[in-house]
Scaffold this active site. Structure first.
Site, PDB file in Angstrom:
ATOM      1  N   SER A 144     -73.974 -23.001 -11.954  1.00  0.00           N
ATOM      2  CA  SER A 144     -72.777 -22.957 -11.119  1.00  0.00           C
ATOM      3  C   SER A 144     -71.681 -23.808 -11.738  1.00  0.00           C
ATOM      4  CB  SER A 144     -73.113 -23.493  -9.716  1.00  0.00           C
ATOM      5  OG  SER A 144     -71.957 -23.860  -9.000  1.00  0.00           O
ATOM      6  N   TYR A 157     -76.263 -30.832  -5.701  1.00  0.00           N
ATOM      7  CA  TYR A 157     -76.315 -29.461  -6.219  1.00  0.00           C
ATOM      8  C   TYR A 157     -75.752 -29.404  -7.637  1.00  0.00           C
ATOM      9  CZ  TYR A 157     -75.463 -24.391  -6.403  1.00  0.00           C
ATOM     10  OH  TYR A 157     -75.452 -23.070  -6.756  1.00  0.00           O
TER      11      TYR A 157
END
Length: 251
Positions: A144, A157
């Site tokens: 990501s 994350y």
């Protein structure tokens, strides 16, 4: 590698890009959800994905797996290989998160790291011996843009995805001589996956891409020859360099 007839294991296949990546080319597909203790209760099940694959005339196996449990990750790979006889493609797509930054409770921090980073390590370690023996295999880790930039509320994350990218480049060098491709696909444009939509209810999503755009990029990377390895590429890179995963948003 040639995906037609390949056996593929995709984690996080209940929804989002993982579900959209159910390519018509692999003859056999095994899928696992992110974790039975997923902190977000979202629509989509691994069984529904398996039925969609079988409706296309391919074999499918749903493997319910808690990716935070090492024994279950290893069992997921072993069951796939027993069922289909081999494993050609591994896609580490599953990920979870909780809102918070450095204030996030360590119990939650650890769970995110277990699912997002340790589980891919374990799955790769379990899948590699068979791939090396056959000198055939492709591993794709899904990352990501949070790996590169600070996104409020997504610290753990982002850290887990940065680790996944470094894992990719390291393992690719370890197995390059065996003809195994190990790459990382970074999702760096807004994708309207169930998880992303849930995490950002306040945002205007009219210009977000459908999950099929992410799946197209992932499948393109998997289909490259073994020499294409150690790459960490985002959707914007694929568009600019290869004309892949072009936008489907009507401007």
């Amino acid at each position: 590698m040639e995906l037609r007839g390949a056996v593929a294991l995709v984690t996080g296949a209940s929804r989002g890009v993982g579900r959209a990546s159910r390519s018509p080319r692999p003859a056999r597909t095994s899928g696992a959800p992110a974790t039975d203790s997923n902190p977000l209760k979202l629509p989509g099940t691994i069984d529904a994905t398996a039925r969609e694959v079988e409706a296309r005339g391919r074999r499918a196996l749903a493997v319910p797996t808690d990716l935070s449990q090492p024994a279950e990750v290893e069992a997921m790979v072993a069951r796939t290989m027993r069922h289909f006889g081999r494993l050609d493609v591994l896609v580490n797509n599953a990920a979870i998160t909780f809102p918070g930054d450095i204030d996030l409770a360590m119990k939650r921090w650890d769970l995110v790291m277990e699912v997002n980073l340790r589980a891919p390590v374990l799955a790769i370690k379990a899948a590699l011996p068979g791939m090396i023996a056959r000198r055939r295999g492709a591993i794709l880790n899904v990352s990501s843009a949070a790996s590169l930039m600070a996104v409020p509320g997504l610290l753990v994350y982002g850290v887990s995805k940065a680790g996944l990218e470094r894992l990719t480049t390291g393992v690719s060098e370890n197995v390059r001589a065996h003809g195994i491709a190990v790459n990382c696909f970074r999702i760096d444009v807004p994708i309207a996956s169930e998880g992303f939509v849930h995490n950002a209810p306040e945002l205007d999503k009219s210009d977000w891409e459908p999950t099929e755009v992410g799946a197209e990029g992932a499948l393109w990377m998997l289909a490259q020859p073994p020499e294409f390895t150690g790459q960490v590429l985002g959707i914007t890179d694929l568009r600019r360099r290869h004309g892949v995963a072009e936008s489907r948003v009507r401007r």
